[in-house]
Design an enzyme around this catalytic site. Structure first.
Site, PDB file in Angstrom:
ATOM      1  N   THR A   1      68.032  27.057  68.505  1.00 48.33           N
ATOM      2  CA  THR A   1      68.815  25.862  68.157  1.00 48.33           C
ATOM      3  C   THR A   1      69.838  25.508  69.228  1.00 48.33           C
ATOM      4  O   THR A   1      70.092  24.327  69.498  1.00 48.33           O
ATOM      5  CB  THR A   1      69.520  26.093  66.802  1.00 48.33           C
TER       6      THR A   1
ATOM      7  N   THR B   1      68.844  31.868  66.234  1.00 52.25           N
ATOM      8  CA  THR B   1      69.535  32.810  65.344  1.00 52.25           C
ATOM      9  C   THR B   1      68.611  33.383  64.271  1.00 52.25           C
ATOM     10  O   THR B   1      68.950  34.384  63.649  1.00 52.25           O
ATOM     11  CB  THR B   1      70.722  32.126  64.641  1.00 52.25           C
ATOM     12  N   ASP B   2      67.450  32.754  64.068  1.00 51.85           N
ATOM     13  CA  ASP B   2      66.548  33.227  63.005  1.00 51.85           C
ATOM     14  C   ASP B   2      66.165  34.699  63.175  1.00 51.85           C
ATOM     15  O   ASP B   2      65.916  35.397  62.191  1.00 51.85           O
ATOM     16  CB  ASP B   2      65.253  32.398  62.985  1.00 51.85           C
TER      17      ASP B   2
HETATM   18  N1  ASP Z   1      67.826  28.016  63.093  1.00 52.59           N
HETATM   19  C1  ASP Z   1      67.446  28.683  64.259  1.00 52.59           C
HETATM   20  C2  ASP Z   1      68.584  28.859  65.243  1.00 52.59           C
HETATM   21  O1  ASP Z   1      69.680  28.942  64.754  1.00 52.59           O
HETATM   22  C3  ASP Z   1      66.215  28.236  64.902  1.00 52.59           C
HETATM   23  C4  ASP Z   1      65.707  29.322  65.786  1.00 52.59           C
HETATM   24  O2  ASP Z   1      65.888  30.515  65.483  1.00 52.59           O
HETATM   25  O3  ASP Z   1      65.114  29.008  66.802  1.00 52.59           O
HETATM   26  O4  ASP Z   1      68.451  28.929  66.426  1.00 52.59           O
END
Ligand code: ASP
Length: 343
Positions: A13, A88-89
């Protein structure tokens, strides 16, 4: 001489922008991320940038992270610290794998963003600045891999993502954060045990699924999953309990491959000597399952995959889990101390 920090961009993200088909996807380069951070140019840090992957966190692989660790090691003589930007995933998994593969004294600081750069209050720039500041600070030497988000510093072995959208999503339920970023300076308040790294070869990563035990389960699913696995992590109820109907399937699986018992609760340890019914922690451990101790199922899976890739036998795995899970001291770590691996 300014400290030197190498920033590796992996996507996520933090690096996303709008696509023509709708939604956001990873697009911004690590160079663009770094140059968009207010205050970084004044931070007295010499920053080198490497665009390493451009993926959402969900599509990174164990092999990607092993390759990242090789790239980090290649730069070991010319950098004071490393930063990794990613989705963050999967940060709670990648950071722990980096921690297990990283034998160097220079820190690896992983960060990302919950709000993408098109949103008001995007948190990526502040997180990236904090990560670079920490990676450049001698206080971070020897911490291994840590995660910096929301001005908190978390040990890779403890961090969990606890909310799907909140910028304060990350926490360390077992032990708390290691420290904070205060007025642009890292303050480390707590220590973390780092027994050593694992000599894993993840070119062909093992298959290690997590099976979550749930109300009323029978053994069909667990047998199907276990049959194709090199090792299995059971995310059990409470302190390490499963329905009695699963006991035989798990015990049989544990005769041919490692089966690790973790808790699905999200914090706290698996116990070892409290409950005495079929499917209790005492029962399952007596039948050959390995306790994950304080490691949650995602961390246990990462350690099990690394240990299998290092060619460890079942005794080696038991020792690794006992140390990493907080059940025995660092001297029992089954692999060479890092001081003997580094020149
Ligand atoms: N929601 C995720 C992030 O915070 C998407 C990912 O992991 O690419 O980056």
């Amino acid at each position: 001489m300014k400290p030197r920090v190498v920033v590796f961009g992996l996507g996520g993200t933090i690096a996303m922008s709008a696509t023509s088909s709708g939604g956001v996807a990873p697009k911004l380069t690590a160079e663009e991320l770094v140059s968009a951070v207010p205050g970084l140019a004044e931070a007295e840090v010499d920053v080198e940038v490497v665009q390493f992957r451009q993926l959402p966190g969900a599509s990174l692989t164990l092999g990607d992270i092993a390759a990242l660790c090789d790239a980090i090691e290649l730069r070991s003589s010319s950098a004071d610290g490393f930063v990794v930007t990613q989705g963050t995933d999967t940060i709670e998994e990648t950071a722990y794998l980096i921690d297990l593969l990283h034998p160097l004294v220079q820190p690896v600081v992983v960060t990302g963003a919950m709000r993408n750069p098109t949103m008001a209050g995007a948190d990526g720039p502040a997180n990236l600045l904090a990560a670079v500041v920490l990676a450049a600070d001698p206080v971070a030497r020897g911490l291994g891999c840590v995660v910096v988000m929301n001005d908190q510093v978390h040990a890779a072995s403890r961090i969990r993502k606890g909310h799907s959208t909140n910028t304060g999503t990350f926490a360390s339920p077992n032990g708390g954060p290691l420290g904070y970023i205060v007025e642009g300076t890292a303050r480390i308040l707590n220590s973390v045990r780092r027994p050593g790294s694992v000599p894993a070869d993840l070119t062909k990563p093992p298959r290690v699924p997590i099976y979550t035990a749930a109300l009323g389960d029978d053994d069909e699913t667990v047998r199907a999953i276990a049959g194709k696995a090199d090792g299995l992590v059971v995310a059990a109820m409470g302190v390490g309990h499963v329905p009695a109907q699963l006991v035989d399937a798990l015990a049989e699986t544990a005769t041919t491959r490692p089966v690790v018992l973790a808790s699905r609760t999200g914090s706290g340890p698996v116990l070892s000597s409290t409950y005495g019914f079929p499917g209790s922690e005492r029962d399952l451990l007596a039948r050959g399952l390995i306790s994950a101790g304080l490691l949650d199922p995602l961390k246990a899976r990462i350690l099990l995959a690394a240990a299998i890739s290092a060619g460890g036998d079942i005794r080696t795995m038991r020792r690794a889990f006992a140390v990493a899970g907080g059940l025995s001291n660092d001297e029992s770590w089954p692999w060479k101390p890092d001081s003997e691996k580094i020149n």
